[in-house]
Structure formats: structure tokens, C-alpha cells
Design an enzyme around this catalytic site. Sequence first.
Site, PDB file in Angstrom:
ATOM      1  N   LYS A   1     -31.240 -16.122  10.286  1.00 17.42           N
ATOM      2  CA  LYS A   1     -30.577 -14.838  10.062  1.00 17.42           C
ATOM      3  C   LYS A   1     -29.670 -14.461  11.219  1.00 17.42           C
ATOM      4  O   LYS A   1     -28.572 -13.945  11.021  1.00 17.42           O
ATOM      5  CB  LYS A   1     -31.608 -13.732   9.810  1.00 17.42           C
ATOM      6  CG  LYS A   1     -32.293 -13.876   8.460  1.00 17.42           C
ATOM      7  CD  LYS A   1     -33.163 -12.686   8.121  1.00 17.42           C
ATOM      8  CE  LYS A   1     -33.839 -12.920   6.770  1.00 17.42           C
ATOM      9  NZ  LYS A   1     -34.786 -11.860   6.435  1.00 17.42           N
TER      10      LYS A   1
ATOM     11  N   LYS B   1     -34.140 -21.823  -5.073  1.00 17.56           N
ATOM     12  CA  LYS B   1     -35.138 -20.810  -5.401  1.00 17.56           C
ATOM     13  C   LYS B   1     -34.485 -19.534  -5.952  1.00 17.56           C
ATOM     14  O   LYS B   1     -33.426 -19.129  -5.471  1.00 17.56           O
ATOM     15  CB  LYS B   1     -35.873 -20.499  -4.091  1.00 17.56           C
ATOM     16  CG  LYS B   1     -37.165 -19.776  -4.217  1.00 17.56           C
ATOM     17  CD  LYS B   1     -37.836 -19.696  -2.859  1.00 17.56           C
ATOM     18  CE  LYS B   1     -37.984 -18.249  -2.463  1.00 17.56           C
ATOM     19  NZ  LYS B   1     -38.635 -18.016  -1.206  1.00 17.56           N
TER      20      LYS B   1
ATOM     21  N   LYS C   1     -33.283 -12.977  -3.977  1.00 17.16           N
ATOM     22  CA  LYS C   1     -32.512 -11.743  -3.956  1.00 17.16           C
ATOM     23  C   LYS C   1     -31.146 -11.948  -3.329  1.00 17.16           C
ATOM     24  O   LYS C   1     -30.228 -11.196  -3.572  1.00 17.16           O
ATOM     25  CB  LYS C   1     -33.258 -10.688  -3.146  1.00 17.16           C
ATOM     26  CG  LYS C   1     -34.603 -10.332  -3.715  1.00 17.16           C
ATOM     27  CD  LYS C   1     -35.337  -9.391  -2.759  1.00 17.16           C
ATOM     28  CE  LYS C   1     -36.808  -9.290  -3.128  1.00 17.16           C
ATOM     29  NZ  LYS C   1     -37.543  -8.371  -2.279  1.00 17.16           N
TER      30      LYS C   1
END
Length: 337
Positions: A117, A200, A203
Site C-alpha cells: 500500500k 480474487k 473491493k
Amino acid sequence: MNSGAKERVLSGIQPTHESFHLGNYLGAIKQWVDLQNSNDAFYCVVDLHALTVETKPEDFRRRTLSSVAQLIALGLNPEKCTLFIQSHVPAHNQLAWVLECLTGFGEASRMTQFKDKSQKAGSDRTVVGLFTYPILQAADILLYQANKVPVGEDQRQHIELTRDLGQRFNSKFGETFTIPEGYILKAGAKINDLQDPTAKMSKSSASASGVIELMDSPEINTKKIKSAVTDTGRDVIFDEKEKPGVSNLLTIYSALTGKTIAQSQEDFTGKGYGDFKGAVAEVVVDYLNPVREKANELLEDETHLKKLLSIGAEKAEAVASKTLSDTYKALGMISRA
Ligand code: TRP
């Protein structure tokens, strides 16, 4: 230490979106529901963790309540488990500080989720809260003396850190924390993106059309499933390598009907992709309809919802404040007279 007869389970989920998606449900929340029956389960909506993502206050407020409503609608029963909002129990932040003082800077820097991140955002746009995120998560878990932590594979490293910190504390200051085991959910429940079935369902996926949102209308979800990417060939066969799209839809069908993959595949022998997708869409919509309605109904009565949360917070607080005071005592901190 947890000395109760039942095993203690703890998990958390972030209220960062309007709706959970099918991958969240089949990959995690469904196991939470199963585990509440024979364990002493604590589940929290981790709003403090979600502060690491910038959100407008009115969105944040709505998403937090909506997350709680969806969890109940999906089967968490506040009479069977302890369901609460993380920030309602201040001991989470308090224990997190203690654990921060036991965590090496290098150790925290090695957390892969943080590295990913922060690399994406750049260091000036990465908040310090993202760096300490796994330590707050460790506090969530250790506070409740949890034995088992049901999480997805991506959380394995955070659970390892939690175990390390718990062990480090215990060996320096005396037995204080139960060392938890990760209860990593099996691959069977892994749901992939409908448009990119090798990734996967997530979101943060590139396109919303690959993600089935629990709170979306039946029309939208039907459309998404009918336009799911399928593979070459015509047969409905489970083969994750050659037919990732079909296999993903079969996984969804099997998980929601409770049939095995083999039985599910048999339901479609001699049928084409069109019929198959129609059937999967129907199963999904039939499953999600009552969930969405129940969640919306709960959201209409905010007073009642907050009442449930306050009962949860009270139960959580009783356990958490005991652990925190044992921790302070073990450290030699002076209790207030
Ligand atoms: N980091 C977890 C996730 O993103 C959420 C989380 C926060 C959590 N605290 C927790 C999970 C405690 C398990 C236990 O999925």
C-alpha cells in the site's frame, strides 16, 4: 488467559464500502456465522482501522451502520455472539500503544500489506496509521484472549505478528495473553472476480461489474452474472486452470446451494453456458434478496441497531478492560487509587 469452556473466536471487518460483496460473505462472514454456534465469538466492525482510508464523515457513518446491519442480516446473531464497533471499546487503542512499544520498526516495516500500500501511494501520502495498522489488529485479538482468528489468507502475516507480540509480552512480563491460532479459510470458499476470474473478488477490483454486491438490486446482480466471463468450449466443467470463469461460477453455485462441486456440475450436464449462468444468477438473487431486505429493515430503525451495538460493546468491554488492567499491572504501571 481464556479459561472459559468454549474456545474464544475473534475477527474484524472494515466498514470501508457501502456493501459487502459475495467474496466477503463466502470467504469470511459465512465462517463467522458457523463459528458463533459452538464458540464464544467476538466480532467487531473495525472503524478505527478504516480511518486509514480517507472517507467523508457522512459516508463513513452510513457504511459503519450498514456493515453492522449486513452482518446481522447474513446470520450473525447478537444473542449468540458479541457484535460491536471497535471504537466503542477504547481498550483497543490503549493496548495498541503498549504493543507499539514492543514492536521493532523493522519488524513493522516488513509487513507486506503495508509495503504494497505504501509503495503504491508513496511515502508522503502514506499515513502513519497504515504503518501501525497490524499492531492495532494485534491488540484487537490479544485483548479478547482469542484462541482462533478466522481470516483470509492475506491476513496470515498479521496473525503471525500478533502471535509474536503476544509471546514477546508473555516472556518478558509473565503470562498475560492467549496466543491465537489463525483459522485461515479454505480455498474452497475463494470467490473470484466475474470479469477476471483468475483474480480474487475484491473491493478494489478494476471494474465493478466483476463484483457481486450484497446490497445491490436483483436486476444488477443478475446482469453481472449473465455477463460473467466464461471460457472457450461449451461444457460446464470444473477446471480451475482451463476454465477459471466456469469454475468460479460453479464455486458460487455450490457454496450457496450447499451441493458439492460434483453435484453442481451434474446439474448442468448437457446444458450450455446460457442456462448455466441463468441458474447461477437465480441462486444468487434468491439467496441475497432476503439478506438485503433484512439489512435495510435494520437500517430503518437506527435506535434499535444502536441498542444492539451497545449491548455488544458492554460485553466486549468487560473482557477487554480486564486484559488491559492485567497488562498494565504486568508492566508495573501504577493503578489509579
Ligand atoms: N485487517 C483485517 C482485514 O483487512 C481486519 C481486521 C482488523 C481484523 N482487526 C482484526 C481481522 C482482528 C481479524 C482480527 O481483513
